[in-house]
Design a protein around this motif. Structure first.
Motif, PDB file in Angstrom:
ATOM      1  N   ARG A 179       0.832  -1.209   0.000  1.00 20.93           N
ATOM      2  CA  ARG A 179       0.000   0.000   0.000  1.00 20.93           C
ATOM      3  C   ARG A 179       0.869   1.263   0.000  1.00 20.93           C
ATOM      4  N   ASN A 180       1.899   1.294   0.835  1.00 17.70           N
ATOM      5  CA  ASN A 180       2.776   2.465   0.908  1.00 17.70           C
ATOM      6  C   ASN A 180       3.502   2.710  -0.409  1.00 17.70           C
ATOM      7  N   PHE A 181       3.991   1.646  -1.043  1.00 18.55           N
ATOM      8  CA  PHE A 181       4.670   1.795  -2.329  1.00 18.55           C
ATOM      9  C   PHE A 181       3.692   2.330  -3.380  1.00 18.55           C
ATOM     10  N   LEU A 182       2.516   1.723  -3.477  1.00 21.82           N
ATOM     11  CA  LEU A 182       1.542   2.137  -4.491  1.00 21.82           C
ATOM     12  C   LEU A 182       1.033   3.552  -4.250  1.00 21.82           C
ATOM     13  N   ASN A 183       0.902   3.949  -2.996  1.00 25.40           N
ATOM     14  CA  ASN A 183       0.467   5.315  -2.687  1.00 25.40           C
ATOM     15  C   ASN A 183       1.396   6.358  -3.295  1.00 25.40           C
ATOM     16  N   LYS A 184       2.688   6.049  -3.402  1.00 23.96           N
ATOM     17  CA  LYS A 184       3.643   6.998  -3.992  1.00 23.96           C
ATOM     18  C   LYS A 184       3.284   7.315  -5.441  1.00 23.96           C
ATOM     19  N   TYR A 185       2.566   6.402  -6.086  1.00 19.53           N
ATOM     20  CA  TYR A 185       2.191   6.574  -7.488  1.00 19.53           C
ATOM     21  C   TYR A 185       0.682   6.772  -7.650  1.00 19.53           C
ATOM     22  N   ASP A 186       0.008   7.133  -6.566  1.00 20.09           N
ATOM     23  CA  ASP A 186      -1.438   7.392  -6.549  1.00 20.09           C
ATOM     24  C   ASP A 186      -2.268   6.193  -6.984  1.00 20.09           C
ATOM     25  N   VAL A 187      -1.726   4.990  -6.786  1.00 20.07           N
ATOM     26  CA  VAL A 187      -2.447   3.761  -7.096  1.00 20.07           C
ATOM     27  C   VAL A 187      -3.179   3.318  -5.826  1.00 20.07           C
ATOM     28  N   LEU A 188      -4.499   3.200  -5.920  1.00 15.02           N
ATOM     29  CA  LEU A 188      -5.303   2.739  -4.790  1.00 15.02           C
ATOM     30  C   LEU A 188      -5.072   1.247  -4.581  1.00 15.02           C
ATOM     31  N   TYR A 189      -4.901   0.839  -3.321  1.00 14.02           N
ATOM     32  CA  TYR A 189      -4.823  -0.579  -2.981  1.00 14.02           C
ATOM     33  C   TYR A 189      -5.650  -0.808  -1.732  1.00 14.02           C
ATOM     34  N   GLU A 190      -6.619  -1.720  -1.832  1.00 12.54           N
ATOM     35  CA  GLU A 190      -7.479  -2.077  -0.708  1.00 12.54           C
ATOM     36  C   GLU A 190      -7.642  -3.588  -0.684  1.00 12.54           C
ATOM     37  N   LYS A 191      -8.298  -4.066   0.375  1.00 13.08           N
ATOM     38  CA  LYS A 191      -8.563  -5.495   0.513  1.00 13.08           C
ATOM     39  C   LYS A 191     -10.059  -5.725   0.714  1.00 13.08           C
ATOM     40  N   TRP A 192     -10.573  -6.757   0.057  1.00 13.02           N
ATOM     41  CA  TRP A 192     -11.913  -7.265   0.306  1.00 13.02           C
ATOM     42  C   TRP A 192     -11.764  -8.676   0.858  1.00 13.02           C
ATOM     43  N   ASP A 193     -12.783  -9.169   1.542  1.00 10.30           N
ATOM     44  CA  ASP A 193     -12.776 -10.525   2.065  1.00 10.30           C
ATOM     45  C   ASP A 193     -13.285 -11.476   0.979  1.00 10.30           C
ATOM     46  N   ALA A 194     -12.358 -12.001   0.194  1.00 11.86           N
ATOM     47  CA  ALA A 194     -12.736 -12.877  -0.921  1.00 11.86           C
ATOM     48  C   ALA A 194     -13.301 -14.205  -0.438  1.00 11.86           C
ATOM     49  N   SER A 195     -13.040 -14.566   0.804  1.00 16.30           N
ATOM     50  CA  SER A 195     -13.527 -15.856   1.312  1.00 16.30           C
ATOM     51  C   SER A 195     -15.048 -15.887   1.449  1.00 16.30           C
ATOM     52  N   LYS A 196     -15.697 -14.733   1.408  1.00 23.80           N
ATOM     53  CA  LYS A 196     -17.160 -14.739   1.514  1.00 23.80           C
ATOM     54  C   LYS A 196     -17.840 -15.167   0.214  1.00 23.80           C
ATOM     55  N   LEU A 197     -17.063 -15.277  -0.871  1.00 19.35           N
ATOM     56  CA  LEU A 197     -17.620 -15.766  -2.131  1.00 19.35           C
ATOM     57  C   LEU A 197     -17.920 -17.256  -2.010  1.00 19.35           C
ATOM     58  N   ASN A 198     -19.086 -17.666  -2.463  1.00 22.77           N
ATOM     59  CA  ASN A 198     -19.499 -19.068  -2.477  1.00 22.77           C
ATOM     60  C   ASN A 198     -18.362 -19.921  -3.037  1.00 22.77           C
ATOM     61  N   THR A 199     -17.987 -20.983  -2.332  1.00 23.81           N
ATOM     62  CA  THR A 199     -16.848 -21.811  -2.754  1.00 23.81           C
ATOM     63  C   THR A 199     -17.053 -22.421  -4.138  1.00 23.81           C
ATOM     64  N   GLU A 200     -18.298 -22.676  -4.512  1.00 21.17           N
ATOM     65  CA  GLU A 200     -18.559 -23.207  -5.855  1.00 21.17           C
ATOM     66  C   GLU A 200     -18.154 -22.209  -6.938  1.00 21.17           C
ATOM     67  N   LEU A 201     -18.207 -20.911  -6.608  1.00 18.97           N
ATOM     68  CA  LEU A 201     -17.851 -19.883  -7.584  1.00 18.97           C
ATOM     69  C   LEU A 201     -16.355 -19.575  -7.561  1.00 18.97           C
ATOM     70  N   GLN A 202     -15.683 -19.820  -6.446  1.00 17.72           N
ATOM     71  CA  GLN A 202     -14.277 -19.467  -6.303  1.00 17.72           C
ATOM     72  C   GLN A 202     -13.385 -20.182  -7.311  1.00 17.72           C
ATOM     73  N   ASN A 203     -13.777 -21.374  -7.726  1.00 17.64           N
ATOM     74  CA  ASN A 203     -12.954 -22.137  -8.669  1.00 17.64           C
ATOM     75  C   ASN A 203     -13.659 -22.369  -9.992  1.00 17.64           C
ATOM     76  N   ASN A 204     -14.649 -21.546 -10.282  1.00 20.01           N
ATOM     77  CA  ASN A 204     -15.405 -21.672 -11.522  1.00 20.01           C
ATOM     78  C   ASN A 204     -15.049 -20.475 -12.408  1.00 20.01           C
ATOM     79  N   PHE A 205     -14.194 -20.702 -13.372  1.00 19.16           N
ATOM     80  CA  PHE A 205     -13.723 -19.601 -14.206  1.00 19.16           C
ATOM     81  C   PHE A 205     -14.478 -19.520 -15.538  1.00 19.16           C
ATOM     82  N   GLY A 206     -15.650 -20.156 -15.562  1.00 14.28           N
ATOM     83  CA  GLY A 206     -16.550 -20.057 -16.708  1.00 14.28           C
ATOM     84  C   GLY A 206     -17.946 -19.707 -16.215  1.00 14.28           C
TER      85      GLY A 206
END
Length: 181
Positions: A20-47
């Motif tokens: 985050r500190n490195f990216l802030n130097k270049y005005d690049v936003l970096y945040e985190k979401w809780d990806a684990s809340k995504l249904n597990t059936e969708l987490q590995n479904n790339f179609g």
């Protein structure tokens, strides 16, 4: 967790706060979401079907609306890319051209992995931001960059846009760029 590789030096930056500190130097936003809340059936479904993409959007509705309110995004969607994607190699070739946009390019990675390659100052040169599930990044408008997939070629990401037509890429020819650095 995102990691940064500075291409000129092969220096690796790890840890959310360091990234985050490195990216802030270049005005690049970096945040985190809780990806684990995504249904597990969708987490590995790339179609994903359209209904499944809608489920992804519903799962992250609070995060999307919060980000949109803070940054002025008007529309959003879900993109899935994998070996199942028709014409994946042609799409990746198009993605892997350095370009800019008149608005931010934002991705919230909810499954799989991807890389933004971003141009910094002349001293730093280009750096890779390797993204994993939960990483949210926004490359500022008019910043030379491109996005590509990692070796496994699998990603599900939420994209947000200010313009209702989505972003339009403006080519950024750079003879100093070395693709496989």
């Amino acid at each position: 967790m995102a990691e940064i590789v500075i291409r000129n030096t092969n220096e690796r930056i790890t840890g959310d706060e360091n990234v985050r500190n490195f990216l802030n130097k270049y005005d690049v936003l970096y945040e985190k979401w809780d990806a684990s809340k995504l249904n597990t059936e969708l987490q590995n479904n790339f179609g994903l079907t359209d209904d499944q993409k809608q489920e992804v959007l519903e799962t992250f509705d609070y995060e999307i609306k919060d980000l949109a309110a803070r940054r002025g995004y008007q529309i959003w969607d879900v993109i899935t890319l994998s070996e199942q994607t028709p014409d994946i190699e042609e799409k990746l070739a198009k993605f892997e051209e350095i370009h800019t946009h008149a608005e931010d390019e934002i991705r919230a990675i909810v499954a799989g992995k991807g890389i933004f390659v971003i141009k910094a100052t002349d001293d730093t040169g280009y750096f890779n931001v390797e993204l994993s599930p939960g990483d949210v990044i926004s490359v500022p408008e008019n910043t030379p960059h491109f996005f590509t997939l990692m070796e496994n070629k699998q990603i599900i990401a939420v994209r947000l846009f200010i313009e209702k037509d989505g972003w339009i890429a403006d080519p950024y020819p750079d003879p100093t760029f070395i693709k496989n650095a």
